[in-house]
Scaffold this motif. Structure first.
Motif, PDB file in Angstrom:
ATOM      1  N   ASN A  16       1.245  -1.175  -0.047  1.00  0.00           N
ATOM      2  CA  ASN A  16       0.142  -0.089   0.071  1.00  0.00           C
ATOM      3  C   ASN A  16       0.807   1.284   0.076  1.00  0.00           C
ATOM      4  OD1 ASN A  16      -1.926  -1.772  -0.010  1.00  0.00           O
ATOM      5  ND2 ASN A  16      -2.645  -1.958   1.801  1.00  0.00           N
TER       6      ASN A  16
ATOM      7  N   LYS B 121       1.934   2.499  -3.459  1.00  0.00           N
ATOM      8  CA  LYS B 121       1.049   2.644  -4.527  1.00  0.00           C
ATOM      9  C   LYS B 121       1.140   4.038  -4.050  1.00  0.00           C
ATOM     10  CE  LYS B 121      -1.704  -1.201  -5.661  1.00  0.00           C
ATOM     11  NZ  LYS B 121      -0.449  -2.498  -5.113  1.00  0.00           N
ATOM     12  N   ARG B 122       1.418   4.407  -2.870  1.00  0.00           N
ATOM     13  CA  ARG B 122       1.476   5.886  -2.342  1.00  0.00           C
ATOM     14  C   ARG B 122       2.421   6.929  -2.898  1.00  0.00           C
ATOM     15  NH1 ARG B 122       0.446   6.979   3.723  1.00  0.00           N
ATOM     16  NH2 ARG B 122       0.963   9.255   3.178  1.00  0.00           N
TER      17      ARG B 122
ATOM     18  N   LYS C 207       2.521   7.983  -6.771  1.00  0.00           N
ATOM     19  CA  LYS C 207       1.631   8.399  -7.026  1.00  0.00           C
ATOM     20  C   LYS C 207       2.033  10.216  -6.183  1.00  0.00           C
ATOM     21  CE  LYS C 207      -3.176  10.466  -5.993  1.00  0.00           C
ATOM     22  NZ  LYS C 207      -4.548   9.937  -6.132  1.00  0.00           N
TER      23      LYS C 207
ATOM     24  N   THR D  21       3.531   8.027 -12.914  1.00  0.00           N
ATOM     25  CA  THR D  21       2.082   7.778 -13.433  1.00  0.00           C
ATOM     26  C   THR D  21       1.482   7.188 -14.327  1.00  0.00           C
ATOM     27  OG1 THR D  21       1.003   9.739 -13.583  1.00  0.00           O
ATOM     28  CG2 THR D  21       0.999   8.583 -10.710  1.00  0.00           C
TER      29      THR D  21
ATOM     30  N   ARG E 190      -3.072   0.181 -17.504  1.00  0.00           N
ATOM     31  CA  ARG E 190      -4.072   0.523 -16.442  1.00  0.00           C
ATOM     32  C   ARG E 190      -2.493   1.348 -15.689  1.00  0.00           C
ATOM     33  NH1 ARG E 190      -5.758  -2.823 -11.809  1.00  0.00           N
ATOM     34  NH2 ARG E 190      -5.431  -1.360 -10.582  1.00  0.00           N
ATOM     35  N   PRO E 191      -2.187   2.532 -15.081  1.00  0.00           N
ATOM     36  CA  PRO E 191      -1.398   3.468 -14.274  1.00  0.00           C
ATOM     37  C   PRO E 191      -0.668   1.733 -13.912  1.00  0.00           C
ATOM     38  CG  PRO E 191      -3.582   4.559 -14.202  1.00  0.00           C
ATOM     39  CD  PRO E 191      -4.295   3.209 -14.650  1.00  0.00           C
TER      40      PRO E 191
ATOM     41  N   ASN F  29       1.593   3.449 -11.276  1.00  0.00           N
ATOM     42  CA  ASN F  29       0.806   3.350  -9.239  1.00  0.00           C
ATOM     43  C   ASN F  29      -0.185   2.855  -8.718  1.00  0.00           C
ATOM     44  OD1 ASN F  29      -0.523   5.351 -10.742  1.00  0.00           O
ATOM     45  ND2 ASN F  29      -1.492   6.100  -8.786  1.00  0.00           N
ATOM     46  N   GLU F  30      -1.132   2.747  -9.564  1.00  0.00           N
ATOM     47  CA  GLU F  30      -1.906   1.819  -9.299  1.00  0.00           C
ATOM     48  C   GLU F  30      -1.625  -0.109  -8.750  1.00  0.00           C
ATOM     49  OE1 GLU F  30      -5.512   2.158 -11.407  1.00  0.00           O
ATOM     50  OE2 GLU F  30      -6.218   4.382 -11.275  1.00  0.00           O
ATOM     51  N   ILE F  31      -0.459  -0.467  -9.519  1.00  0.00           N
ATOM     52  CA  ILE F  31      -0.427  -1.914  -9.748  1.00  0.00           C
ATOM     53  C   ILE F  31       0.541  -1.960  -8.807  1.00  0.00           C
ATOM     54  CG2 ILE F  31      -2.389  -2.714 -11.157  1.00  0.00           C
ATOM     55  CD1 ILE F  31      -0.642  -2.643 -13.526  1.00  0.00           C
TER      56      ILE F  31
END
Length: 437
Positions: free
Chosen positions: A349, A352-353, A356, A361, A377-378, A380-382
């Protein structure tokens, strides 16, 4: 800790005897009352103890046999209670196990161990890593839910048994794995004790689950526990499918390393751990085991937990100056670990933060693990911990283009299918080839 208490039924049969009942206490709210099918005269039972006569040797011998059998039943139930998953705990379950024991003894079978007891022996004797043991425990809990589901669906008692599990059962279990997220809505009672509801599973997850089950059956066969080999007749999915691995460039890695996160020191520490992992390339399970004793003569040395049983060899990665600086930054006297690790999920987690906040991204093309279709998908999300390992491997491979040399640093064995995928990711190599035309 599971315990048993002996009781005597108030009912007396035509011979003037009453049945001994066992009250099994497994945990809070789980106290099944188990019939033993052992009968004695009420005057021979006092406060849970069998009282033997001094003069009647024949009766004393019969009572001694009953006491021995009662003790064996108690030990049998306690062994199940301490090893079976909580999802299985019910009076019906313990009664079925006891009935299976009686049936096996009547046939003079050498092995009477229940499925989950054999499973526990399999994990103990194979000496798996902690990570792999957790995966097998997930498998066993899933099998327990499948057992209960089959019983409810078919209206007949279905028991997991290594001797009778068939290829059709494997196919049915595969269907259960694929549809359990919908089954839980039709059979909510199966999930009363579950920590969370199941999510949709992709093909790769199902393949890994069935491969783990295959390993258990192979172990049972190799130890002559059973001659049943259901996977020999199973023709379902057997191969995992992965897309081209994505990773961040050295430039992006440096942006992450240099971004000011002083407003959140805890997040900054996890950023430093991620950068360290990008520079040593180990898996998260190995990363969290590292101690200062793993730093030897300017390099980090460890044996990969995933391959420790089959290919145990020392992986030695010389420390990049940036990695060495991170170690010194968090060096604390008497520290038990190399860096201030948190749980793997919280680490993911945080990654991911961090991505970003650092502006990393850009979109990447990936395979959806459930649908098997490509999607954008960006990153940063995965992003997660394994991205650091891919970054280590991908950037090294771009520099040296020698899989054997990179594999020595990453722990990939020669001919690794996972490593072979990195040959498809170097855009510069592709341009160089096209320019040769």
């Amino acid at each position: 800790m599971a315990t048993t208490r002996r009781e005597l039924s108030r009912k007396v049969n035509s011979t003037g005897k009453s049945e001994i009942i066992l009250r099994l206490t497994v945990g809070r709210g789980i106290q099944p009352r188990i019939h033993t099918s052992l009968f004695i005269r009420p005057e021979r039972f006092r406060n849970g103890t069998i009282v033997k006569p001094r003069t009647d040797r024949a009766e004393a011998a019969d009572l001694q046999h009953i006491e021995s059998e009662l003790t064996a039943i108690e030990q049998f139930l306690l062994s199940i209670a301490t090893s079976a998953p909580k999802e299985m705990m019910s009076r019906q379950f313990f009664c079925r196990q006891l009935e299976m024991r009686r049936h096996a003894r009547s046939r003079h079978d050498a092995a009477v161990e229940p499925f989950h007891t054999l499973f526990d022996s399999f994990l103990t004797r194979r000496n798996f890593s902690t990570w792999r043991v957790k995966r097998y425990h997930v498998l066993l809990r899933t099998l327990c839910r499948y057992q209960a589901y089959r019983t409810m669906r078919d209206g007949n008692t279905f028991d997991l048994d290594v001797a009778t599990f068939t290829a059709d059962d494997i196919t049915d279990f595969e269907t259960f794995l694929r549809n359990e997220h919908e089954i839980c809505r039709r059979f909510p009672q199966l999930y009363d004790n579950a920590e969370k509801r199941p999510l949709p599973r992709g093909n790769n997850t199902i393949v890994c689950t069935l491969n783990a089950l295959r390993a258990f059956f192979n172990w049972c066969y190799s130890r002559q526990i059973t001659d049943n080999r259901p996977f020999a007749r199973y023709h379902g999915i057997k191969t995992e499918v992965y897309g081209t691995p994505y990773y961040i460039t050295i430039t992006e890695r440096n942006i992450i390393a240099e971004t000011d996160l002083s407003h959140d020191p805890r997040l900054a520490a996890q950023r430093d751990i991620f950068i360290f992992q990008c520079l040593v390339g180990c898996r998260i399970s190995d990363l969290m085991r590292l101690k200062h004793t793993n730093i030897i003569a300017g390099a980090v040395e460890y044996i990969a937990g995933k391959t420790r049983q089959n290919h145990p060899y020392v992986i030695r990665v010389p420390l990049h100056p940036q990695a060495a600086a991170i170690i010194e930054r968090y060096r604390v006297a008497d520290a038990t670990s190399l860096l201030p690790f948190i749980s793997p999920q919280r680490y993911n987690n945080a990654i991911k933060r961090i991505f970003k906040l650092c502006g990393i991204t850009r979109p990447v093309t990936v395979l959806n693990p459930v649908t098997g279709r490509e999607e954008q998908r960006p990153i940063n999300e995965i992003a997660a911990s394994h991205l650091a390992r891919r970054t280590f491997v991908g950037n090294l491979y771009k520099k040296v283009k020698d899989p054997s040399l990179v594999g020595k640093l990453s722990g990939h064995k020669d001919g690794s299918k996972a490593f072979a995928r990195y040959r498809d990711i170097d855009e510069e190599m592709k341009r160089d080839l096209i320019n040769l035309l």
